[in-house]
Design an enzyme around this catalytic site. Structure first.
Site, mmCIF file in Angstrom:
data_model
loop_
_atom_site.group_PDB
_atom_site.id
_atom_site.type_symbol
_atom_site.label_atom_id
_atom_site.label_comp_id
_atom_site.label_asym_id
_atom_site.label_seq_id
_atom_site.Cartn_x
_atom_site.Cartn_y
_atom_site.Cartn_z
ATOM 1 N N GLY A 51 104.606 -3.817 36.337
ATOM 2 C CA GLY A 51 103.791 -4.089 35.160
ATOM 3 C C GLY A 51 102.754 -5.189 35.331
ATOM 4 O O GLY A 51 101.694 -5.140 34.722
ATOM 5 N N ASP A 110 109.391 -10.562 27.233
ATOM 6 C CA ASP A 110 110.069 -9.896 26.118
ATOM 7 C C ASP A 110 111.330 -10.721 25.800
ATOM 8 O O ASP A 110 111.242 -11.733 25.090
ATOM 9 C CB ASP A 110 110.373 -8.460 26.580
ATOM 10 N N LYS A 138 106.337 -11.413 23.323
ATOM 11 C CA LYS A 138 106.909 -10.917 22.071
ATOM 12 C C LYS A 138 107.893 -11.979 21.595
ATOM 13 O O LYS A 138 109.081 -11.914 21.914
ATOM 14 C CB LYS A 138 107.667 -9.601 22.307
ATOM 15 N N PHE A 159 106.050 -0.836 20.208
ATOM 16 C CA PHE A 159 106.059 -0.203 21.534
ATOM 17 C C PHE A 159 104.652 -0.255 22.116
ATOM 18 O O PHE A 159 103.828 0.614 21.864
ATOM 19 C CB PHE A 159 106.560 1.238 21.450
HETATM 20 C C1 PRP Z 1 108.728 -5.606 32.162
HETATM 21 C C2 PRP Z 1 107.689 -6.696 32.378
HETATM 22 C C3 PRP Z 1 108.508 -7.918 32.680
HETATM 23 C C4 PRP Z 1 109.817 -7.653 31.955
HETATM 24 C C5 PRP Z 1 109.872 -8.471 30.706
HETATM 25 O O1 PRP Z 1 109.054 -4.997 33.366
HETATM 26 O O2 PRP Z 1 106.803 -6.384 33.421
HETATM 27 O O3 PRP Z 1 108.720 -8.098 34.055
HETATM 28 O O4 PRP Z 1 109.855 -6.270 31.605
HETATM 29 O O5 PRP Z 1 111.055 -8.223 29.993
HETATM 30 P P1 PRP Z 1 112.145 -9.353 29.719
HETATM 31 O O6 PRP Z 1 111.416 -10.542 29.216
HETATM 32 O O7 PRP Z 1 113.008 -8.725 28.643
HETATM 33 O O8 PRP Z 1 112.884 -9.607 30.975
HETATM 34 P P2 PRP Z 1 109.934 -3.658 33.439
HETATM 35 O O9 PRP Z 1 111.381 -4.025 33.665
HETATM 36 O O10 PRP Z 1 109.629 -2.782 32.256
HETATM 37 O O11 PRP Z 1 109.434 -2.973 34.788
HETATM 38 P P3 PRP Z 1 107.924 -2.505 35.155
HETATM 39 O O12 PRP Z 1 107.115 -3.764 35.227
HETATM 40 O O13 PRP Z 1 108.056 -1.833 36.472
HETATM 41 O O14 PRP Z 1 107.449 -1.594 34.050
#
Ligand code: PRP
Length: 190
Positions: A51, A110, A138, A159
């Protein structure tokens, strides 16, 4: 240059949250500050796949100081929509961070679990300093308190997709941040 915009996927998008211009403006502001704060320092930018790749690319190009860039792939286990506490390294950094200044570049914070783990891990490995730039947060979903020095935009608990954020690996290449129509992730979208 042509980018994938909301108009290209408008039947799946409810509304825009953060525009391409807002993203560019924020990244430019933070990059100017970071270029000042780390001038003549040995700075390593670290992004977690996948991401943060879009933010990392745009941010690194907005800096006026030389930096090293490195990437890490992590797995977290738990519910599909937010990361659990258990994190394992799928692919590690190539850089040795010992004695170096680290800036973690994130697309979104998040629960804060990913970031909380990563900050601790960089400290455990002997980094000289560890700071964070997060394009999005968030705040209502925060479970782990992590200091984000370079802040982007707070967004509501909706979302969100785009600029690195995905739904089932789609929409990462959208040029802005937008909210998905509920029927898309509720499986009702044709
Ligand atoms: C997302 C984003 C962060 C993490 C944040 O990655 O890139 O690294 O979630 O969430 P948190 O604060 O609840 O830990 P994701 O796990 O969706 O993987 P991706 O980046 O490959 O989509």
């Amino acid at each position: 240059m042509v980018f994938m915009q909301i108009a290209d996927v408008q039947d799946e998008i409810d509304h825009e949250l953060v525009s391409k211009a807002q993203i560019e403006r924020k990244i430019a502001q933070v990059a100017a500050q970071v270029s000042e704060d780390y001038r003549n320092k040995d700075l390593v930018l670290i992004a977690v796949l996948k991401g943060a790749v879009n933010t990392m690319a745009a941010f690194s190009q907005a800096l006026s100081i030389p930096v090293q860039m490195d990437f890490m792939s992590l797995s977290s286990y738990g519910s599909g929509t937010s990361s659990s506490g258990r994190i394992t390294v799928r692919q590690d950094l190539s850089a040795d961070v010992r004695g170096r200044h680290i800036l973690i570049v994130e697309d979104i914070v998040d629960s804060g679990r990913t970031l909380g783990w990563l900050v601790q891990e960089m400290q455990r490995r002997g980094a000289a300093s560890v700071e964070v730039f997060a394009l999005l947060e968030k705040p209502s979903r925060r479970e782990v308190n992590v200091a984000v020095k370079y802040k982007g935009y707070d967004i509501p608990d909706e979302f969100a997709v785009g600029f690195g954020l995905d739904y089932n690996e789609r929409f990462r290449n959208l040029d802005s941040i937008a909210v998905l129509k509920p029927e898309v992730y509720q499986g009702e979208h044709a």
